[in-house]
Design an enzyme around this catalytic site. Sequence first.
Site, PDB file in Angstrom:
ATOM      1  N   LEU A  77     -17.975  29.665 -79.270  1.00 33.46           N
ATOM      2  CA  LEU A  77     -17.068  31.043 -79.173  1.00 33.46           C
ATOM      3  C   LEU A  77     -16.604  31.055 -80.998  1.00 33.46           C
ATOM      4  CD1 LEU A  77     -14.897  31.044 -76.132  1.00 33.46           C
ATOM      5  CD2 LEU A  77     -16.473  32.877 -76.949  1.00 33.46           C
ATOM      6  N   ASP A  78     -16.627  31.995 -81.704  1.00 30.15           N
ATOM      7  CA  ASP A  78     -16.028  32.034 -82.971  1.00 30.15           C
ATOM      8  C   ASP A  78     -14.597  31.552 -83.080  1.00 30.15           C
ATOM      9  OD1 ASP A  78     -14.278  34.228 -83.302  1.00 30.15           O
ATOM     10  OD2 ASP A  78     -16.082  35.558 -83.073  1.00 30.15           O
ATOM     11  N   TYR A  79     -14.188  31.211 -84.431  1.00 27.43           N
ATOM     12  CA  TYR A  79     -13.037  30.549 -84.573  1.00 27.43           C
ATOM     13  C   TYR A  79     -11.710  31.715 -84.022  1.00 27.43           C
ATOM     14  CZ  TYR A  79      -9.412  28.216 -87.189  1.00 27.43           C
ATOM     15  OH  TYR A  79      -8.278  27.793 -87.937  1.00 27.43           O
TER      16      TYR A  79
ATOM     17  N   SER B 172     -11.949  33.830 -81.494  1.00 29.99           N
ATOM     18  CA  SER B 172     -12.257  34.114 -80.012  1.00 29.99           C
ATOM     19  C   SER B 172     -11.638  33.278 -79.148  1.00 29.99           C
ATOM     20  CB  SER B 172     -13.561  34.486 -79.759  1.00 29.99           C
ATOM     21  OG  SER B 172     -14.130  35.546 -80.587  1.00 29.99           O
TER      22      SER B 172
END
Length: 253
Positions: free
Chosen positions: A112-114, A116
């Site tokens: 999951l990106d930073y 999210s």
Amino acid sequence: MDAIRLNKVLAQAGVASRRGADELVFAGRVRVNGAVAESPGMRVTPDDRIEVDGAPMPRKDLAAGHALNYILLHKPVEVVSTVRDPQGRRTVLDLLPQALRANTRLYPVGRLDYFSEGLLLLTDDGDLANRLMHPRHHVPKRYEVLVRGDVPTTALQTMRSGMTLPPQAGDPPAGTRLQTVPARILGIKDGKTLLELVLHQGVNRQVRRMCEALGLTILRLTRVGLGSLELGTLEKGSWRRLTKDEVQALQQA
């Protein structure tokens, strides 16, 4: 305990995928009880000493599936989905107890990106992790996306019919063609719209790129489902072990 295949042991230990384990063996990089392993299909037991590139693999990694760890984490924003970060930012492993981190080789299944949040699976079962991340298996990922303002019906139809993302570095010149994405509105309140999107691909930052291409501004992006797993009411930054039934359901998926 019954003997099991060497490549399965290596995959469960997180050393490599099943295919990668085969390649390690064929390259002569794996030894069993001091002798170079000749076949990835050879049978080993917890009493056997296994080395990869000269480094011993702890005996606990030879345990059967019930001894492996399956952790469901609610990742908050501003936490990176890696086991370490060269910039010194907080990682998902920092959210787990020291005892769990010290005695296992956990790593996240996907990312999951930073900015999210939501459901992230961590495990030391390398075989299952590689299968879950392989595009052939199409394990669905469900997201709830809060966006600013209204969402036009045309935007929903575009997602549902399969859109093409504008090209970025590393993309084909014509952009990336997406599979259809089931999309629906869950609610509208205070000038914000909550969407549910279900993805079957592993395109990097797919939800954010889709919304950007459609002129939608994301206020919050949360993964709430992965295959049969549900985030449920787990608090941000908290974690729990999967139940036996949940593990079996993932393996079947």
